[in-house]
Motif scaffolding. Structure first.
Motif, PDB file in Angstrom:
ATOM      1  N   THR A 154     -59.588   2.958  -7.924  1.00 12.00           N
ATOM      2  CA  THR A 154     -60.075   4.277  -7.487  1.00 12.00           C
ATOM      3  C   THR A 154     -60.477   5.117  -8.695  1.00 12.00           C
ATOM      4  OG1 THR A 154     -58.755   4.203  -5.474  1.00 12.00           O
ATOM      5  CG2 THR A 154     -59.475   6.379  -6.223  1.00 12.00           C
ATOM      6  N   ALA A 155     -59.669   5.072  -9.751  1.00 13.87           N
ATOM      7  CA  ALA A 155     -60.000   5.835 -10.955  1.00 13.87           C
ATOM      8  C   ALA A 155     -61.330   5.367 -11.535  1.00 13.87           C
ATOM      9  CB  ALA A 155     -58.890   5.699 -11.987  1.00 13.87           C
ATOM     10  N   ASN A 156     -61.537   4.066 -11.582  1.00 14.83           N
ATOM     11  CA  ASN A 156     -62.811   3.550 -12.089  1.00 14.83           C
ATOM     12  C   ASN A 156     -63.981   3.990 -11.217  1.00 14.83           C
ATOM     13  OD1 ASN A 156     -62.304   2.132 -14.530  1.00 14.83           O
ATOM     14  ND2 ASN A 156     -61.238   0.555 -13.354  1.00 14.83           N
ATOM     15  N   ARG A 157     -63.782   4.029  -9.892  1.00 14.45           N
ATOM     16  CA  ARG A 157     -64.849   4.501  -8.994  1.00 14.45           C
ATOM     17  C   ARG A 157     -65.135   5.975  -9.241  1.00 14.45           C
ATOM     18  NH1 ARG A 157     -62.235   1.918  -4.421  1.00 14.45           N
ATOM     19  NH2 ARG A 157     -61.877   4.002  -3.648  1.00 14.45           N
ATOM     20  N   ARG A 158     -64.096   6.791  -9.386  1.00 19.06           N
ATOM     21  CA  ARG A 158     -64.290   8.227  -9.620  1.00 19.06           C
ATOM     22  C   ARG A 158     -65.016   8.462 -10.946  1.00 19.06           C
ATOM     23  NH1 ARG A 158     -63.567   7.867  -5.075  1.00 19.06           N
ATOM     24  NH2 ARG A 158     -61.841   8.692  -3.869  1.00 19.06           N
ATOM     25  N   ILE A 159     -64.665   7.693 -11.951  1.00 25.96           N
ATOM     26  CA  ILE A 159     -65.328   7.841 -13.247  1.00 25.96           C
ATOM     27  C   ILE A 159     -66.783   7.386 -13.144  1.00 25.96           C
ATOM     28  CG2 ILE A 159     -65.346   7.017 -15.642  1.00 25.96           C
ATOM     29  CD1 ILE A 159     -62.220   7.018 -15.402  1.00 25.96           C
ATOM     30  N   ALA A 160     -67.043   6.325 -12.401  1.00 22.84           N
ATOM     31  CA  ALA A 160     -68.430   5.874 -12.192  1.00 22.84           C
ATOM     32  C   ALA A 160     -69.235   6.944 -11.464  1.00 22.84           C
ATOM     33  CB  ALA A 160     -68.447   4.562 -11.411  1.00 22.84           C
ATOM     34  N   GLU A 161     -68.608   7.590 -10.456  1.00 21.53           N
ATOM     35  CA  GLU A 161     -69.279   8.683  -9.740  1.00 21.53           C
ATOM     36  C   GLU A 161     -69.560   9.843 -10.697  1.00 21.53           C
ATOM     37  OE1 GLU A 161     -66.404   9.442  -6.710  1.00 21.53           O
ATOM     38  OE2 GLU A 161     -66.990   7.693  -5.517  1.00 21.53           O
ATOM     39  N   ALA A 162     -68.606  10.134 -11.581  1.00 24.20           N
ATOM     40  CA  ALA A 162     -68.792  11.213 -12.560  1.00 24.20           C
ATOM     41  C   ALA A 162     -69.942  10.879 -13.513  1.00 24.20           C
ATOM     42  CB  ALA A 162     -67.499  11.449 -13.344  1.00 24.20           C
ATOM     43  N   ARG A 163     -70.034   9.606 -13.940  1.00 26.10           N
ATOM     44  CA  ARG A 163     -71.148   9.205 -14.807  1.00 26.10           C
ATOM     45  C   ARG A 163     -72.476   9.446 -14.099  1.00 26.10           C
ATOM     46  NH1 ARG A 163     -68.004   4.375 -15.905  1.00 26.10           N
ATOM     47  NH2 ARG A 163     -69.451   3.249 -14.564  1.00 26.10           N
ATOM     48  N   GLU A 164     -72.525   9.123 -12.810  1.00 26.48           N
ATOM     49  CA  GLU A 164     -73.758   9.330 -12.050  1.00 26.48           C
ATOM     50  C   GLU A 164     -74.100  10.816 -11.951  1.00 26.48           C
ATOM     51  OE1 GLU A 164     -75.309   8.511  -7.551  1.00 26.48           O
ATOM     52  OE2 GLU A 164     -74.018   6.997  -8.460  1.00 26.48           O
ATOM     53  N   VAL A 165     -73.097  11.641 -11.634  1.00 30.47           N
ATOM     54  CA  VAL A 165     -73.310  13.087 -11.525  1.00 30.47           C
ATOM     55  C   VAL A 165     -73.795  13.658 -12.857  1.00 30.47           C
ATOM     56  CG1 VAL A 165     -72.100  15.297 -11.258  1.00 30.47           C
ATOM     57  CG2 VAL A 165     -71.696  13.466  -9.622  1.00 30.47           C
ATOM     58  N   LEU A 166     -73.207  13.169 -13.939  1.00 29.73           N
ATOM     59  CA  LEU A 166     -73.547  13.679 -15.264  1.00 29.73           C
ATOM     60  C   LEU A 166     -74.816  13.061 -15.832  1.00 29.73           C
ATOM     61  CD1 LEU A 166     -69.929  13.695 -16.723  1.00 29.73           C
ATOM     62  CD2 LEU A 166     -71.305  15.703 -16.103  1.00 29.73           C
ATOM     63  N   GLY A 167     -75.308  12.003 -15.200  1.00 30.68           N
ATOM     64  CA  GLY A 167     -76.540  11.371 -15.643  1.00 30.68           C
ATOM     65  C   GLY A 167     -76.396  10.584 -16.934  1.00 30.68           C
ATOM     66  N   VAL A 168     -75.235   9.952 -17.103  1.00 29.10           N
ATOM     67  CA  VAL A 168     -74.997   9.154 -18.303  1.00 29.10           C
ATOM     68  C   VAL A 168     -74.652   7.725 -17.909  1.00 29.10           C
ATOM     69  CG1 VAL A 168     -74.257  11.153 -19.652  1.00 29.10           C
ATOM     70  CG2 VAL A 168     -72.552   9.809 -18.417  1.00 29.10           C
ATOM     71  N   ARG A 169     -74.680   6.816 -18.911  1.00 30.78           N
ATOM     72  CA  ARG A 169     -74.434   5.398 -18.605  1.00 30.78           C
ATOM     73  C   ARG A 169     -73.022   4.946 -18.923  1.00 30.78           C
ATOM     74  NH1 ARG A 169     -78.959   2.141 -21.567  1.00 30.78           N
ATOM     75  NH2 ARG A 169     -77.162   2.196 -22.896  1.00 30.78           N
ATOM     76  N   THR A 170     -72.389   5.546 -19.929  1.00 28.50           N
ATOM     77  CA  THR A 170     -71.080   5.057 -20.343  1.00 28.50           C
ATOM     78  C   THR A 170     -70.005   6.105 -20.093  1.00 28.50           C
ATOM     79  OG1 THR A 170     -71.211   5.898 -22.608  1.00 28.50           O
ATOM     80  CG2 THR A 170     -72.174   3.701 -22.190  1.00 28.50           C
ATOM     81  N   THR A 171     -68.760   5.632 -20.049  1.00 33.23           N
ATOM     82  CA  THR A 171     -67.629   6.542 -19.865  1.00 33.23           C
ATOM     83  C   THR A 171     -67.499   7.458 -21.074  1.00 33.23           C
ATOM     84  OG1 THR A 171     -66.519   4.947 -18.446  1.00 33.23           O
ATOM     85  CG2 THR A 171     -65.146   6.657 -19.442  1.00 33.23           C
ATOM     86  N   ARG A 172     -67.744   6.927 -22.265  1.00 29.62           N
ATOM     87  CA  ARG A 172     -67.686   7.763 -23.473  1.00 29.62           C
ATOM     88  C   ARG A 172     -68.684   8.915 -23.360  1.00 29.62           C
ATOM     89  NH1 ARG A 172     -70.194   8.463 -28.329  1.00 29.62           N
ATOM     90  NH2 ARG A 172     -68.859   8.921 -30.101  1.00 29.62           N
ATOM     91  N   GLU A 173     -69.916   8.618 -22.930  1.00 29.20           N
ATOM     92  CA  GLU A 173     -70.917   9.669 -22.753  1.00 29.20           C
ATOM     93  C   GLU A 173     -70.470  10.674 -21.689  1.00 29.20           C
ATOM     94  OE1 GLU A 173     -74.205   7.138 -21.769  1.00 29.20           O
ATOM     95  OE2 GLU A 173     -75.084   7.304 -23.758  1.00 29.20           O
ATOM     96  N   ALA A 174     -69.802  10.188 -20.643  1.00 30.22           N
ATOM     97  CA  ALA A 174     -69.320  11.078 -19.589  1.00 30.22           C
ATOM     98  C   ALA A 174     -68.264  12.034 -20.135  1.00 30.22           C
ATOM     99  CB  ALA A 174     -68.752  10.269 -18.422  1.00 30.22           C
ATOM    100  N   VAL A 175     -67.356  11.524 -20.954  1.00 29.15           N
ATOM    101  CA  VAL A 175     -66.324  12.376 -21.548  1.00 29.15           C
ATOM    102  C   VAL A 175     -66.969  13.422 -22.443  1.00 29.15           C
ATOM    103  CG1 VAL A 175     -64.347  12.426 -23.127  1.00 29.15           C
ATOM    104  CG2 VAL A 175     -64.495  10.659 -21.354  1.00 29.15           C
TER     105      VAL A 175
END
Length: 185
Positions: free
Chosen positions: A151-172
């Motif tokens: 679930t955490a990985n899905r939420r982070i993937a959704e956050a990457r999509e919302v933020l328009g970035v490809r990686t978790t590092r970019e999302a952070v």
């Protein structure tokens, strides 16, 4: 969902806050109805712009509210966020999609633009990104937020999509930039 808009999901402390949210939803074109039971004849009600509301004081009512949200209805639940039922309701609704506990948060379909510009992250996404920004691993952040790693990985993937970035590092990094801009502005 078949519709192009997201059904609103709110958990508020009292009737006054619920009334405020429901009035705003009605002005935005949503139909409101008390109670969380839906008719059996159609599963997907997302195209109806229906918002169900009521007090959630027990697990059975919470289950009905979550089922209604899963079927595409909006939900405005009056619940004590600090109670076991309130916490469980929030966690279950958050699995369906973003949940607001702020009665002043923008509602879907309102004509006014939200005061804050930029992407809108769900509270669960913000909490995970905040923990990642603090140096925690995804597994540790998931455990701290009482989520499964999946679930955490899905939420982070959704956050990457919302933020328009490809990686978790970019999302952070994007999250930290937004947080800084919000505090400064």
């Amino acid at each position: 969902m078949t519709a192009s808009f997201a059904a609103p999901r709110y958990i508020v402390d009292g009737g006054t806050e619920a009334t405020s949210v429901l009035r705003r939803l009605a002005r935005a074109g949503w139909t409101t109805r008390e109670g969380f039971a839906l008719p059996e004849n159609t599963w997907d009600v997302s195209g109806t712009r229906l918002v169900l509301f009521g007090r959630v004081a027990d697990a059975d009512t919470a289950e009905l509210a979550v089922l209604a949200a899963a079927r595409g209805a909006g939900v405005v639940a009056i619940a004590d966020a600090g109670s076991d039922v309130g916490r469980a309701l929030y966690a279950d609704l958050a699995r369906v999609g973003p949940v607001s506990v702020d009665p002043d948060a923008p509602v879907a379909g309102e004509s006014d633009e939200p005061a804050s510009s930029g992407p809108q992250l769900a509270p669960e996404q913000r909490a995970l990104l905040e923990r990642l920004a603090g140096g925690e691993t995804i597994a540790a952040a998931a455990a701290a937020e009482f989520l499964s790693l999946r679930t955490a990985n899905r939420r982070i993937a959704e956050a990457r999509e919302v933020l328009g970035v490809r990686t978790t590092r970019e999302a952070v990094l994007a999250y930290l930039r937004i947080r800084r801009e919000t505090r400064e502005g």
